[in-house]
Design an enzyme around this catalytic site. Structure first.
Site, PDB file in Angstrom:
ATOM      1  CE  LYS A 138      21.976  36.944  42.893  1.00  0.00           C
ATOM      2  NZ  LYS A 138      22.095  37.080  41.407  1.00  0.00           N
ATOM      3  CB  SER A 139      29.009  34.428  46.419  1.00  0.00           C
ATOM      4  OG  SER A 139      28.152  33.694  47.256  1.00  0.00           O
ATOM      5  CB  THR A 170      28.677  34.292  39.955  1.00  0.00           C
ATOM      6  OG1 THR A 170      28.151  33.807  41.181  1.00  0.00           O
ATOM      7  CG2 THR A 170      29.134  33.166  39.074  1.00  0.00           C
ATOM      8  CD1 TRP A 187      33.523  42.494  39.733  1.00  0.00           C
ATOM      9  CD2 TRP A 187      33.088  42.239  41.922  1.00  0.00           C
ATOM     10  NE1 TRP A 187      34.269  43.422  40.414  1.00  0.00           N
ATOM     11  CE2 TRP A 187      34.016  43.278  41.759  1.00  0.00           C
ATOM     12  CE3 TRP A 187      32.658  41.908  43.210  1.00  0.00           C
ATOM     13  CZ2 TRP A 187      34.538  43.993  42.846  1.00  0.00           C
ATOM     14  CZ3 TRP A 187      33.177  42.613  44.287  1.00  0.00           C
ATOM     15  CH2 TRP A 187      34.097  43.643  44.105  1.00  0.00           C
ATOM     16  CG  HIS A 244      26.038  28.504  41.131  1.00  0.00           C
ATOM     17  ND1 HIS A 244      26.908  29.522  41.462  1.00  0.00           N
ATOM     18  CD2 HIS A 244      24.988  29.110  40.518  1.00  0.00           C
ATOM     19  CE1 HIS A 244      26.402  30.677  41.047  1.00  0.00           C
ATOM     20  NE2 HIS A 244      25.257  30.458  40.471  1.00  0.00           N
ATOM     21  CE1 TYR A 291      29.790  41.205  45.468  1.00  0.00           C
ATOM     22  CE2 TYR A 291      29.882  42.521  47.468  1.00  0.00           C
ATOM     23  CZ  TYR A 291      29.436  42.343  46.173  1.00  0.00           C
ATOM     24  OH  TYR A 291      28.639  43.289  45.579  1.00  0.00           O
ATOM     25  N   GLY A 309      24.989  45.789  44.901  1.00  0.00           N
ATOM     26  CA  GLY A 309      26.440  45.592  44.841  1.00  0.00           C
ATOM     27  C   GLY A 309      27.179  46.162  46.034  1.00  0.00           C
TER      28      GLY A 309
HETATM   29  P1  A3P Z   1      23.288  42.363  45.599  1.00  0.00           P
HETATM   30  O1  A3P Z   1      22.034  41.599  45.337  1.00  0.00           O
HETATM   31  O2  A3P Z   1      23.649  42.384  47.052  1.00  0.00           O
HETATM   32  O3  A3P Z   1      23.282  43.712  44.999  1.00  0.00           O
HETATM   33  P2  A3P Z   1      26.079  36.789  41.470  1.00  0.00           P
HETATM   34  O4  A3P Z   1      26.818  37.484  40.387  1.00  0.00           O
HETATM   35  O5  A3P Z   1      26.845  35.703  42.122  1.00  0.00           O
HETATM   36  O6  A3P Z   1      24.729  36.419  41.024  1.00  0.00           O
HETATM   37  O7  A3P Z   1      25.924  37.863  42.653  1.00  0.00           O
HETATM   38  C1  A3P Z   1      25.051  38.924  42.514  1.00  0.00           C
HETATM   39  C2  A3P Z   1      25.433  39.987  43.501  1.00  0.00           C
HETATM   40  O8  A3P Z   1      26.645  40.618  43.076  1.00  0.00           O
HETATM   41  C3  A3P Z   1      24.384  41.067  43.555  1.00  0.00           C
HETATM   42  O9  A3P Z   1      24.473  41.579  44.880  1.00  0.00           O
HETATM   43  C4  A3P Z   1      24.900  42.050  42.515  1.00  0.00           C
HETATM   44  O10 A3P Z   1      24.362  43.344  42.666  1.00  0.00           O
HETATM   45  C5  A3P Z   1      26.386  42.000  42.816  1.00  0.00           C
HETATM   46  N1  A3P Z   1      27.233  42.392  41.689  1.00  0.00           N
HETATM   47  C6  A3P Z   1      27.035  42.154  40.359  1.00  0.00           C
HETATM   48  N2  A3P Z   1      28.053  42.667  39.650  1.00  0.00           N
HETATM   49  C7  A3P Z   1      28.898  43.238  40.529  1.00  0.00           C
HETATM   50  C8  A3P Z   1      30.120  43.945  40.381  1.00  0.00           C
HETATM   51  N3  A3P Z   1      30.675  44.169  39.201  1.00  0.00           N
HETATM   52  N4  A3P Z   1      30.723  44.394  41.504  1.00  0.00           N
HETATM   53  C9  A3P Z   1      30.185  44.182  42.714  1.00  0.00           C
HETATM   54  N5  A3P Z   1      29.023  43.529  42.913  1.00  0.00           N
HETATM   55  C10 A3P Z   1      28.386  43.051  41.835  1.00  0.00           C
END
Ligand code: A3P
Length: 315
Positions: free
Chosen positions: A66-67, A69, A71, A129, A214, A283
């Site tokens: 959830k950091s 990934t 993206w 991870h 991020y 996001g």
């Molecule tokens: P939030 O739950 O705060 O919205 P991961 O991809 O590591 O699983 O992380 C998920 C987090 O990245 C989620 O955060 C998600 O909404 C956010 N996210 C996914 N795609 C993104 C993007 N293209 N740009 C920015 N944040 C993104």
């Protein structure tokens, strides 16, 4: 909730030798060499460590869950394959980033016969991870590149809590999950050991590990960090590309709103049983304010200050 998982004998033997805790109110987690994992992932990591052969041209996208990934996978894929696929024809327009950049331990080595990855076309890009110290030796010792993205732990925790709720289909006890997180107990945690492992490598071997945040990427209106990423990946943007707006195109293609609204990202699954749509929530930076109490914020901020003191990592 009962843990449902089919285990084989080898896995039983490994798991029975590891410390375990009941965590986040719904699962056992096992401590494998200092890091907490759910049972099936522990086994797939061991298989990956044993069998994965990194190639010098590989790129590994490493993160704490959830950091950012999804993206970073999208950005790295778009940057590395831009000579083949201009943004208007990108496979990202048809496939989820986790499909194009598969996870080692959550996909390729999970509950499957050992895969033959040798024939995959170059550049191979994989996600993980795993903590740095748990990466297969061939990743650590080859000249393949590792890109790491980290996120403010307050936001990482909040994002993880929402995500796991979706996965298990119920609202997990927030206080208990937060307490576990603060004690380092979360899938792939402790959070700070994970972050510091990659941070240390990025300082000692900057050609090997690129450390991004991020928050920096969110602020990257001028493309500075995308340029850093492209340079690190060995394919810097040319002046002509800069002039033609290629950086902006990639940034737009991989942006939250763009990916979130693509039809294939609203349906289906790419990681375990999680629906693709759960990968895109808000996001934003600072969403922790909507969930955590001031006491929780103070507690985790104090831990963060202690753990990261003197490291140079600032959120
Ligand atoms: P939030 O739950 O705060 O919205 P991961 O991809 O590591 O699983 O992380 C998920 C987090 O990245 C989620 O955060 C998600 O909404 C956010 N996210 C996914 N795609 C993104 C993007 N293209 N740009 C920015 N944040 C993104």
């Amino acid at each position: 909730m009962e843990e449902i998982h089919q285990k084989n004998d080898e896995e039983d033997e490994l798991l029975s030798s590891l410390p375990k805790v009941w965590a986040w109110g719904f699962t056992y987690m096992y401590n494998y060499k200092g890091f907490w994992y759910r049972p099936q992932v522990t086994q797939s990591m061991v298989s990956c460590q044993k069998h994965f052969e990194a190639q010098n041209t590989d790129t590994i996208i490493a993160t704490f869950p959830k950091s950012g990934t999804t993206w970073l996978k999208a950005l790295s894929f778009a940057i590395l394959t831009r000579a083949q696929y201009p943004s208007s024809q990108s496979p990202l327009l048809s496939f989820n980033p986790h499909h194009l950049v598969p996870f080692l331990e959550f996909e390729l080595y999970l509950n499957k016969p050992v895969p033959d990855l040798s024939a995959l076309p170059s550049p191979r890009i994989f996600g993980t991870h795993m903590a740095y110290s748990l990466l297969p030796e061939s990743i650590q010792n080859s000249t393949c590149r590792v890109v790491y993205i980290c996120r403010n732990p307050l936001d990482a925790f909040v994002s993880l809590w929402h995500f796991i709720n979706k996965g298990v289909g119920e609202t997990l006890p927030l206080e208990e999950c937060f307490d576990d997180f603060c004690q380092g107990i979360a899938g792939c945690g402790p959070f700070f050991d994970h972050v510091l492992g990659y941070w240390k490598q990025s300082l000692e071997r900057p050609y090997k590990v690129l450390f991004l945040t991020y928050e920096d990427l969110k602020e990257d209106t001028t493309g500075t960090h995308l340029k850093r990423l492209a340079e690190f990946l060995g394919c810097p943007f040319s002046l002509e590309e800069e002039r033609d707006g290629v950086i902006e195109e990639i940034s737009k293609l991989c942006s939250f709103n763009m990916l979130k609204d693509m039809e294939h990202n609203k349906t289906g699954n790419s990681i375990l049983d999680f629906e693709n749509k759960t990968l895109f929530r808000r996001g934003e930076v600072g969403d922790w304010i909507n969930l955590l109490t001031p006491e929780m914020v103070e507690r985790l901020t104090n831990i963060m200050e202690q753990k990261l003191a003197g490291s140079g990592i600032v959120f």
